[in-house]
Motif scaffolding. Structure first.
Motif, PDB file in Angstrom:
ATOM      1  N   SER A 196       0.842  -1.184   0.000  1.00 42.26           N
ATOM      2  CA  SER A 196       0.000   0.000   0.000  1.00 42.26           C
ATOM      3  C   SER A 196       0.882   1.240   0.000  1.00 42.26           C
ATOM      4  CB  SER A 196      -0.904   0.000   1.245  1.00 42.26           C
ATOM      5  OG  SER A 196      -1.831   1.055   1.202  1.00 42.26           O
ATOM      6  N   TYR A 251      -1.481  -2.226  -5.000  1.00 38.15           N
ATOM      7  CA  TYR A 251      -1.949  -1.028  -5.694  1.00 38.15           C
ATOM      8  C   TYR A 251      -1.354  -1.057  -7.101  1.00 38.15           C
ATOM      9  CZ  TYR A 251       2.675   0.922  -4.446  1.00 38.15           C
ATOM     10  OH  TYR A 251       4.017   1.145  -4.296  1.00 38.15           O
ATOM     11  N   SER A 290      -5.918  -2.676  -6.419  1.00 31.49           N
ATOM     12  CA  SER A 290      -6.644  -1.419  -6.299  1.00 31.49           C
ATOM     13  C   SER A 290      -6.238  -0.519  -7.452  1.00 31.49           C
ATOM     14  CB  SER A 290      -6.287  -0.753  -4.961  1.00 31.49           C
ATOM     15  OG  SER A 290      -6.834   0.538  -4.880  1.00 31.49           O
TER      16      SER A 290
END
Length: 119
Positions: free
Chosen positions: A7, A42, A70
């Motif tokens: 992240s 991500y 994501s």
């Protein structure tokens, strides 16, 4: 099952931290696992896999059973593309693509995908 994640802005961390799972945060890519896991990442730049995730994947690919990513739908075809890239490179199934930190429905879908992977 262990959920291993990366992240940058906190979106993936918020997604994973709301799940009732064991987790490991990839910070450098030098982390190692010796058990089945799924990878949540991500997407960076214009659809690239983050460098630390690339390092982790190269060393731990045999333990990873699926990938989720994501992204931001504003990126169009590059939305959460890191999942597609990793899936293509390592043969892992894409479990989920979600926007930013995901919704409750996204978390439910992810947990359902985890259950399908578990024996």
């Amino acid at each position: 099952m262990l959920v291993v994640y990366a992240s940058k802005t906190g979106n993936v961390a918020r997604f994973v931290e709301r799940l009732p799972v064991r987790r490991l945060w990839i910070r450098s890519g030098e982390e190692r696992v010796e058990e089945p896991c799924v990878l949540v990442t991500y997407t960076t730049g214009f659809g690239q896999v983050p460098a630390e995730v690339e390092r982790f994947a190269r060393e731990n690919w045999a333990w990873v059973e699926g990938v989720a990513a994501s992204g931001n739908r504003n990126w169009g075809a590059n939305f959460a593309k890191a999942a597609d890239t990793l899936a293509s490179r390592y043969g892992w199934p894409v479990l989920l693509k979600f926007e930013l930190s995901g919704t409750e429905k996204d978390r439910e879908r992810f947990l359902e995908a985890l259950q399908r992977l578990s024996p």
